[in-house]
Design a protein around this motif. Sequence first.
Motif, PDB file in Angstrom:
ATOM      1  N   LEU A  97       0.726  -1.156   0.088  1.00 27.82           N
ATOM      2  CA  LEU A  97      -0.322  -0.023   0.060  1.00 27.82           C
ATOM      3  C   LEU A  97       0.769   1.233   0.131  1.00 27.82           C
ATOM      4  N   ARG A  98       2.036   1.182   0.040  1.00 24.63           N
ATOM      5  CA  ARG A  98       3.074   2.357   0.194  1.00 24.63           C
ATOM      6  C   ARG A  98       2.959   2.992  -1.197  1.00 24.63           C
ATOM      7  N   GLY A 101      -0.041   5.053  -0.677  1.00 23.81           N
ATOM      8  CA  GLY A 101       0.318   6.105  -0.068  1.00 23.81           C
ATOM      9  C   GLY A 101       1.242   7.131  -0.807  1.00 23.81           C
ATOM     10  N   TRP A 144      -9.130   3.326   1.715  1.00 19.36           N
ATOM     11  CA  TRP A 144      -8.315   4.286   2.598  1.00 19.36           C
ATOM     12  C   TRP A 144      -8.155   3.781   3.768  1.00 19.36           C
ATOM     13  N   VAL A 147      -5.136   1.896   4.046  1.00 17.01           N
ATOM     14  CA  VAL A 147      -4.216   2.868   3.890  1.00 17.01           C
ATOM     15  C   VAL A 147      -3.804   3.307   5.231  1.00 17.01           C
ATOM     16  N   ALA A 152       0.785   3.461   5.358  1.00 15.34           N
ATOM     17  CA  ALA A 152       0.964   3.713   4.171  1.00 15.34           C
ATOM     18  C   ALA A 152       1.329   5.150   3.945  1.00 15.34           C
TER      19      ALA A 152
END
Length: 236
Positions: A97-98, A101, A144, A147, A152
């Motif tokens: 998930l980075r 981000g 989200w 996230v 992230a």
Amino acid sequence: MVRVGVAPQRSRNHRNLVKRNAPAQIHSAQNHPAQNHEVPGLRERKKARLRQQIIETAIRLFRKQGYEKTRIDDIVKILEISQPTFFRYFPSKDAVLRDVGKRGFECIAERLKSELSTKANTAERLHRLYHAMALEAETDRPLWKAVVLSGAMDPVRSPEVRGLEGVAISRLREILAQGQERGEITCAFPVVHLAEFMEALYHTVVRQWTVDLTGPHKLTERVDSAVEFFLRGVKP
């Protein structure tokens, strides 16, 4: 004595064999060039494609069954790859998930840049900016939430996003600095502190909204209130 006498004979036979086979080997090499070696560019494209497939599959599962319930096993099973292959690209499911981000901070920075090009006052800029961001998160709450839970977009837990966060914060500082110059924002506090306060307020509201399943789920309303609260607090 025997080994010493035989060794030269084997060496001569070997040389003769090489000479006899050399034309055939040259012909084979000319007609079948490097079949077992991938072109570096193709190999890199394959790796990039698989990396993107892992990200897309993970996001699809996070949306469908939730971040907590999604396992690496689920991701690799769909893609028909092994766990070691997954770990060559990402050290954990958090790391997947980075990329999301990073794109989130890039989007924020672009929106801030767009607001800097307008002639709107500070209140209009901040309301429009944060409302648009909240609306985007509101339409994709499961993602989200993932996230937020993965950290992230947390520069402490994900140091690789610090640079992108820094770009976004610097543009927010520009908007607030212009507000101070116009007399719309108090000069009693350094603009760097004001930018940090606004960002912290926004992220706190988003984090609470993503995990609050019992309260009102309208993120845009919560964010609009948070921005108004900030603006009232920084009036000159």
